[in-house]
Scaffold this motif. Structure first.
Motif, short mmCIF file in Angstrom:
data_model
loop_
_atom_site.label_atom_id
_atom_site.label_comp_id
_atom_site.label_asym_id
_atom_site.label_seq_id
_atom_site.Cartn_x
_atom_site.Cartn_y
_atom_site.Cartn_z
N VAL A 73 0.85 -1.20 0.00
CA VAL A 73 0.00 0.00 0.00
C VAL A 73 0.88 1.25 0.00
N PHE A 74 1.97 1.21 0.76
CA PHE A 74 2.89 2.36 0.83
C PHE A 74 3.49 2.65 -0.55
N PHE A 75 3.99 1.59 -1.22
CA PHE A 75 4.57 1.76 -2.56
C PHE A 75 3.53 2.34 -3.52
N LEU A 76 2.31 1.79 -3.44
CA LEU A 76 1.23 2.24 -4.35
C LEU A 76 0.90 3.70 -4.09
N PHE A 77 0.79 4.04 -2.81
CA PHE A 77 0.45 5.40 -2.40
C PHE A 77 1.53 6.39 -2.92
N CYS A 78 2.80 6.04 -2.73
CA CYS A 78 3.91 6.92 -3.16
C CYS A 78 3.86 7.12 -4.67
N TRP A 82 3.16 10.62 -6.52
CA TRP A 82 4.16 11.17 -7.44
C TRP A 82 3.51 11.49 -8.79
N VAL A 83 2.67 10.58 -9.29
CA VAL A 83 2.01 10.80 -10.58
C VAL A 83 1.13 12.05 -10.50
N ASN A 84 0.33 12.15 -9.44
CA ASN A 84 -0.58 13.31 -9.31
C ASN A 84 0.19 14.61 -9.15
N ALA A 85 1.27 14.58 -8.34
CA ALA A 85 2.07 15.79 -8.14
C ALA A 85 2.70 16.21 -9.47
N SER A 86 3.16 15.25 -10.25
CA SER A 86 3.81 15.58 -11.52
C SER A 86 2.81 16.16 -12.51
N PHE A 111 3.64 -1.11 -12.72
CA PHE A 111 3.96 -0.93 -11.30
C PHE A 111 2.67 -0.80 -10.49
N ILE A 112 1.75 0.05 -11.01
CA ILE A 112 0.50 0.29 -10.27
C ILE A 112 -0.31 -1.01 -10.18
N ILE A 113 -0.37 -1.76 -11.30
CA ILE A 113 -1.14 -3.02 -11.29
C ILE A 113 -0.47 -4.05 -10.37
N THR A 116 -0.97 -3.16 -6.72
CA THR A 116 -2.36 -3.45 -6.34
C THR A 116 -2.54 -4.95 -6.13
N ALA A 117 -1.95 -5.76 -7.02
CA ALA A 117 -2.08 -7.22 -6.90
C ALA A 117 -1.43 -7.71 -5.60
N VAL A 118 -0.24 -7.20 -5.30
CA VAL A 118 0.45 -7.64 -4.07
C VAL A 118 -0.36 -7.23 -2.84
N ALA A 119 -0.89 -6.00 -2.86
CA ALA A 119 -1.70 -5.53 -1.72
C ALA A 119 -2.94 -6.42 -1.57
N LEU A 120 -3.59 -6.74 -2.69
CA LEU A 120 -4.80 -7.59 -2.63
C LEU A 120 -4.47 -8.99 -2.11
N HIS A 121 -3.33 -9.51 -2.55
CA HIS A 121 -2.91 -10.86 -2.12
C HIS A 121 -2.80 -10.91 -0.59
N PHE A 122 -2.13 -9.90 -0.01
CA PHE A 122 -1.93 -9.93 1.44
C PHE A 122 -3.18 -9.49 2.21
N LEU A 123 -4.00 -8.63 1.58
CA LEU A 123 -5.26 -8.26 2.23
C LEU A 123 -6.15 -9.50 2.35
N LYS A 124 -6.16 -10.31 1.31
CA LYS A 124 -6.96 -11.56 1.35
C LYS A 124 -6.45 -12.47 2.47
N ARG A 125 -5.11 -12.55 2.59
CA ARG A 125 -4.54 -13.38 3.66
C ARG A 125 -4.99 -12.89 5.03
N VAL A 126 -4.94 -11.56 5.22
CA VAL A 126 -5.33 -11.00 6.52
C VAL A 126 -6.81 -11.30 6.78
N PHE A 127 -7.63 -11.16 5.73
CA PHE A 127 -9.06 -11.45 5.85
C PHE A 127 -9.27 -12.92 6.27
N GLU A 128 -8.53 -13.82 5.63
CA GLU A 128 -8.68 -15.25 5.95
C GLU A 128 -8.25 -15.55 7.39
#
Ligand SMILES: NC(=O)c1ccc[n+]([C@@H]2O[C@H](COP(=O)([O-])OP(=O)(O)OC[C@H]3O[C@@H](n4cnc5c(N)ncnc54)[C@H](OP(=O)(O)O)[C@@H]3O)[C@@H](O)[C@H]2O)c1
Length: 284
Positions: A73-78, A82-86, A111-113, A116-128
């Motif tokens: 999430v941190f990588f995605l947020f940064c 950066w994209v929006n600031a630019s 990178f964005i995709i 997002t996939a890595v964040a979803l993978h671990f979010l699913k793990r936390v949910f489980e």
């Protein structure tokens, strides 16, 4: 050949090049140790253990997965910041580069995709961990720290390897669409089989029974098979050498762990159906 499928056969970073080899060798070593009976001490391979400080499986598994989710999430947020600031700076005429052009650069979008996939993978793990799994025991503090570190370290480096691929020549064969399909199939199949496992125990029960339903009729670890498919999807999305090394690690480790798990079932359950394989129906 490699340039057809990878961003660049050799990554520009010596650090990542070394790490790719370390990840591959670690996969071989950890797989070999599993086969030799030296298991990571969790789940059925930590039964009856009282060595060291023990955490409940639920707490330990949250410590396994939560840091990796936060890192993604941190990588995605940064990146998005950066994209929006630019874009803003470009509009104000303070930045020369055309950001719309940059965003459409293959690696930027990937990178964005990927994040997002890595964040979803671990979010699913936390949910489980919180809502699906019915655990029976505990996990040692040392295993918890090692596994949590390994997940966090490899997630951060996967995203770093993707980030430094920006500006490199894109692979001529785009594996990202297939990667997305594999990722979705992987996490759905994995979730479904975790749900079947959780139904084997009533609340408060701690014993082990022979799993049934889904691909459990053919293999003892279908959830591992789908985990491997999901990580192949992640490697295809990234198309970096590091992504494929990480996939190899997951494949080697889970292949060995599924073989040990089958052996464990054969010993524990008399009349274990011998046609039931470890990982891949009818094959392994
Ligand atoms: N990427 C990687 O390198 C990697 C490595 C390992 C695992 N994983 C992922 O983590 C997931 C979970 O792995 P795991 O090794 O913890 O799986 P597991 O040992 O099969 O355990 C999953 C859950 O099912 C329960 N369970 C397992 N067998 C059971 C049985 N025969 N009867 C009743 N309950 C049973 C376990 O309870 P107990 O805890 O009480 O045993 C646990 O709650 C995998 O599907 C995989 O996605 C990934």
């Amino acid at each position: 050949m490699a340039s057809q499928f990878l961003f660049e056969s050799t990554t520009p970073s010596l650090y990542i090049q070394v790490l790719e080899k370390v990840v591959l060798v670690s996969g071989i070593v950890m797989g070999f140790m599993e086969l030799k009976g030296i298991h990571l001490k969790y789940s059925k391979f930590n039964q009856g253990s009282s060595s060291g400080v023990q955490l409940s499986s639920r707490t330990a598994m949250l410590i396994f997965y939560l840091p990796s989710f936060l890192i993604a999430v941190f990588f995605l947020f940064c990146k998005l910041l950066w994209v929006n600031a630019s874009i803003l700076l470009e509009k104000l005429g303070l930045l020369q580069i055309s950001i719309s052009l940059q965003l459409h650069q293959d690696a930027g979008l990937r990178f964005i995709i990927l994040a997002t996939a890595v964040a979803l993978h671990f979010l699913k793990r936390v949910f489980e961990v919180l809502f699906i799994h019915q655990y029976s025991g505990g996990i040692t503090m040392s295993t918890t720290v090692i596994v949590s570190f390994l997940y966090s370290f490899s997630s951060a480096n996967l995203l770093y390897a993707m980030q430094i691929s920006e500006g490199l020549t894109s692979p001529s064969v785009d594996l990202m669409p297939l990667g997305l399909v594999l990722f979705v199939v992987g996490i759905s199949g994995n979730l479904y089989h975790h749900y079947l496992l959780s139904g084997l125990r009533k609340k408060g029960e701690k014993g082990y029974v022979l799993p049934k339903g889904g691909l459990f009729e053919f293999v003892v670890c279908p959830h591992y098979l789908f985990e491997i498919i999901g990580f192949l999807g992640i490697a295809f999305i990234s198309q970096t050498a590091f992504g494929f090394c990480q996939f190899s690690f997951v494949f080697l480790y889970l292949l060995a762990r599924s073989l040990s798990t089958r052996e464990w079932y054969v010993k524990k359950f008399e009349g274990f159906p011998s046609h039931r394989k470890a990982l891949v129906p009818f094959i392994i």
